[in-house]
Scaffold this active site. Structure first.
Site: not given
Length: 205
Positions: A24, A113, A5-6
């Site tokens: 992915e 991934g 989120g940052a």
């Protein structure tokens, strides 16, 4: 989670733009990157996120869905210059080896991934294979940078990790020997664990 989120805000503050996303899993943070104009297109295996994400994706020509076998291919990733892979983990040891699956009591996650993207990005011309991790876990009672990983398989070997990032800085690992790696990683550990980690590293030679 909050680590990813940052990323959009950090890239926005750094003035980055005209990037391409290859992932992915496409989530809300990546939607924000495209809304900010940081990224202009994306190729993704699947999407997971909020209702707003799915509405935004509907008939969005800037996002191209492809097979995960294609987007996760280490050879494809390695062939793209300046490919920067960002992943997170549960632990990093003082060699730079990564645990993204095992807790103290056994398996709690899967690697997704990470293995493929880190392997490819570490071989990309001008690329970076980054692990972004909180310095502590369990309400700051455990250091995420440790002498030894929890029992179980290593997720990503040290040769496929070029940078480790915590809230205390960046450890650049590429081209460093074991002693230099340990020092760089201890320097970005939580301050209250640094002396202990140093003593453990010295005891282990």
């Amino acid at each position: 989670g909050n680590i990813f989120g940052a990323v959009p805000e950090g890239l926005r503050l750094a003035g980055k733009n005209n990037l391409k996303i290859s992932t992915e899993m496409f989530g809300d943070a990546m939607m924000e990157m495209m809304r900010y104009g940081i990224a202009t297109e994306a190729e993704v295996g699947f999407a997971f996120g909020s209702g707003n994400l799915y509405k935004w994706l509907n008939n969005n020509e800037k996002v191209n869905f492809v097979s995960t076998e294609y987007v996760n291919s280490p050879g494809r990733v390695a062939s793209i210059p300046k490919f920067h892979a960002i992943n997170t983990a549960l632990q990093v040891d003082l060699y730079g080896q990564i645990n993204a699956t095992m807790g103290p009591d056994g398996r709690i996650s899967s690697p997704g991934g990470q293995v493929e993207f880190m392997s490819g990005a570490s071989r990309s011309e001008g690329g970076k294979a980054v692990i972004a991790i909180r310095s502590t876990a369990k309400n700051e009672t455990i250091s995420s940078i440790a002498l030894n990983l929890y029992k179980g398989p290593i997720t990503t070997p040290h040769e496929n990790v070029t940078h480790v990032v915590t809230e205390y800085g960046v450890a650049e690992l590429r081209g460093k020997n074991e002693r230099e790696r340990a020092i760089a990683l201890i320097n970005i550990a939580h301050p209250k664990f640094r002396n202990e980690l140093t003593e453990q590293a010295v005891a282990e030679g």
